[in-house]
Design an enzyme around this catalytic site. Structure first.
Site, PDB file in Angstrom:
ATOM      1  N   LYS A  57      57.577   7.028  56.091  1.00 13.07           N
ATOM      2  CA  LYS A  57      58.371   5.940  56.641  1.00 13.07           C
ATOM      3  C   LYS A  57      59.828   5.961  56.213  1.00 13.07           C
ATOM      4  O   LYS A  57      60.641   5.249  56.784  1.00 13.07           O
ATOM      5  CB  LYS A  57      57.738   4.578  56.294  1.00 13.07           C
ATOM      6  CG  LYS A  57      56.364   4.349  56.829  1.00 13.07           C
ATOM      7  CD  LYS A  57      56.124   4.500  58.321  1.00 13.07           C
ATOM      8  CE  LYS A  57      57.000   3.784  59.271  1.00 13.07           C
ATOM      9  NZ  LYS A  57      56.324   3.529  60.585  1.00 13.07           N
TER      10      LYS A  57
HETATM   11  N1  PMP Z   1      50.009   6.053  56.886  1.00 11.57           N
HETATM   12  C1  PMP Z   1      50.739   5.299  56.070  1.00 11.57           C
HETATM   13  C2  PMP Z   1      50.386   5.299  54.614  1.00 11.57           C
HETATM   14  C3  PMP Z   1      51.775   4.503  56.555  1.00 11.57           C
HETATM   15  O1  PMP Z   1      52.492   3.739  55.716  1.00 11.57           O
HETATM   16  C4  PMP Z   1      52.031   4.503  57.942  1.00 11.57           C
HETATM   17  C5  PMP Z   1      53.092   3.591  58.501  1.00 11.57           C
HETATM   18  N2  PMP Z   1      52.554   2.339  58.923  1.00 11.57           N
HETATM   19  C6  PMP Z   1      51.248   5.312  58.773  1.00 11.57           C
HETATM   20  C7  PMP Z   1      50.259   6.089  58.205  1.00 11.57           C
HETATM   21  C8  PMP Z   1      51.398   5.333  60.264  1.00 11.57           C
HETATM   22  O2  PMP Z   1      52.650   5.787  60.716  1.00 11.57           O
HETATM   23  P1  PMP Z   1      53.285   5.219  62.045  1.00 11.57           P
HETATM   24  O3  PMP Z   1      53.706   3.809  61.785  1.00 11.57           O
HETATM   25  O4  PMP Z   1      54.435   6.112  62.322  1.00 11.57           O
HETATM   26  O5  PMP Z   1      52.254   5.261  63.134  1.00 11.57           O
END
Ligand code: PMP
Length: 463
Positions: A50
């Site tokens: 992120k």
């Molecule tokens: N895994 C973790 C540990 C995250 O913090 C996030 C972000 N919410 C994600 C997966 C998923 O990523 P995205 O928001 O880009 O779909």
């Protein structure tokens, strides 16, 4: 110094921590699945994927003027976007308030506070329209205090960050040989942005797979709670209109693979022990999906899977045997009998009774269990699959049947007067001694398997 003498070179260094975001290595799962490579996003400075979206969203808001110098950044986040924003805020002189759901690990909220962010914790299991929902609280805080809401769920700069950086890095690192791209779906930014780039650059050859917790609505689940943090889409039973993030571009994703909590958590733990990769549970979900894919794809497949963050943020959860045993997950503990051994085979799990049911409705089905959990029944739920997170009470249907026969309760009455507090929970994998100690003088408990109610036991049954 003479004008033609070049200045000595500066240190071989990044100008700031922000330049250390991205450019993460690709690591082969040499022991578990040599055709699978993980994109090691936990090596970003904030410890997660992120950081990329956080930096891109802030730079975009600076350009558009939405975020004035010295302004306040506000975000609703499961933690990692907040950590990314905290790094950008520190470096570029902003204040930060983050709103997190109560399921967020204590490690993540401690990290946020360490960066100087203000942390607001709000209940996670509420409908999207509820004023206490994470996104509603974040909107309100931003409006009340004149802050800028980063809004990763709907901000196009989030998927754009992955289209501009994550996708091209993977293409370069695999010399264009990638055949499958796997990423967990939270806001959808990673899978949509990097997935769209990889499809485009490969002329549509790369297959894009979303990894989703079982029960999440993205993979067609009932929307009930699951234990893996930061991915999937929970749906409260009272949600009027279920809105998905605009950062998730469903058309990019060829297939969504649903992975249960047990498989996600055990895969993450296996990666630590067999590959030396200590990762979060959402990485376990994504790698589990990649392993299933590897098992059914051609021998020349090259699968890249995003591992979003480190297991260091979850030592109190997925890497804590006690936490897992209390939820009925099978993890190693001292040899000896478990609750499963002393209670014997369980009948089908008792169906939940909705809190709004009448006495007649509660007694209508003939399930043999005397004790029933009270909680939502969702369309599409397998019968009896109620998450411990959703139990609001206990109904003794055997007793209720007696009251109806005696004429003290009538079928048309609401069950409300007969519902008692939820029972304590005992994991099926716990030792009977540990279970007995926690039960104390309570007469009965729910038996929990993989975080879900599987039946009940009477105190005496533990020996
Ligand atoms: N895994 C973790 C540990 C995250 O913090 C996030 C972000 N919410 C994600 C997966 C998923 O990523 P995205 O928001 O880009 O779909």
């Amino acid at each position: 110094m003479a004008a033609d003498v070049p200045a000595p070179p500066g240190p071989d260094a990044f100008d700031s921590v922000l330049d250390a975001i991205g450019g993460t290595p690709l690591i082969r799962l040499a022991r578990i699945a040599p055709r699978v490579y993980v994109k090691a996003e936990f090596l970003n400075p904030g410890g997660s994927v992120k950081d990329r979206a956080a930096l891109a969203m802030v730079l975009d808001a600076e350009r558009s003027g939405a975020l004035p110098p010295g302004g306040l950044i506000v975000e609703g986040t499961s933690g990692n976007t907040g950590i990314g924003l905290a790094i950008v805020a520190a470096q570029r002189g902003y204040r930060l308030t983050v709103v997190v759901p109560d399921k967020t690990s204590s490690e993540k909220t401690a990290i946020l506070r360490a960066y100087g962010a203000e942390v607001v914790v709000t209940p996670g299991a509420v409908p999207q329209e509820d004023p206490e929902h994470v996104r509603q609280v974040a909107r309100r805080v931003a409006a009340d205090r004149g802050g800028w809401l980063a809004d990763q769920y709907d901000n196009p700069a989030n998927p754009a960050a992955h289209r501009a950086t994550t996708g091209p890095e993977i293409w370069r690192q695999t010399h264009g040989r990638i055949t499958h791209f796997v990423a967990g779906v939270g806001t959808g930014g990673t899978v949509s942005g990097a997935g769209a780039y990889l499809k485009e650059v490969s002329g549509g050859r790369v297959r894009v797979v979303g990894a989703d917790p079982e029960h999440s609505v993205y993979s067609g689940g009932d929307g009930s709670p699951y234990l893996v943090e930061s991915i999937g889409h929970y749906r409260h039973p009272d949600t009027a209109e279920d809105v998905w993030p605009r950062s998730y571009h469903r058309g990019v994703v060829d297939h969504v693979e649903a992975i249960g909590d047990r498989e996600s958590i055990l895969t993450a733990r296996r990666l630590a022990r067999e590959e030396g990769l200590l990762l979060g549970a959402s990485a376990g979900t994504a790698v589990a999906a990649a392993l299933r894919l590897a098992a059914r794809s051609a021998p020349d497949a090259l699968i890249v899977v995003v591992v979003p963050d480190s297991g260091r943020s979850y030592l109190s959860k997925y890497y804590d045997d006690g936490w897992l045993l209390r939820l009925g997950f099978p993890v190693g503990h001292a040899a000896g009998p478990t609750v499963a051994d002393v209670v014997g085979p369980l009948p089908a799990p008792p169906p939940a009774v909705p809190a709004t049911a009448s006495v007649g409705e509660a007694l209508a089905d003939r399930h043999p269990a005397a004790l029933r959990p009270v909680g939502p029944r969702r369309p599409g739920s397998p019968p009896g699959s109620l998450s411990v997170a959703e139990v609001t009470g206990t109904l003794d249907v055997a007793e209720l049947r007696r009251l109806v026969t005696a004429g003290t309760a009538r079928p048309a009455d609401p069950i409300t007067a007969h519902v008692t507090d939820p029972l304590p929970t005992i994991g099926i994998t716990e030792s009977p001694a540990a279970a007995r100690a926690r039960l104390g003088t309570r007469e009965a408990a729910w038996i929990v398997v993989d975080g879900r109610i599987a039946g009940s036991l009477r105190n005496g049954q533990l020996g």
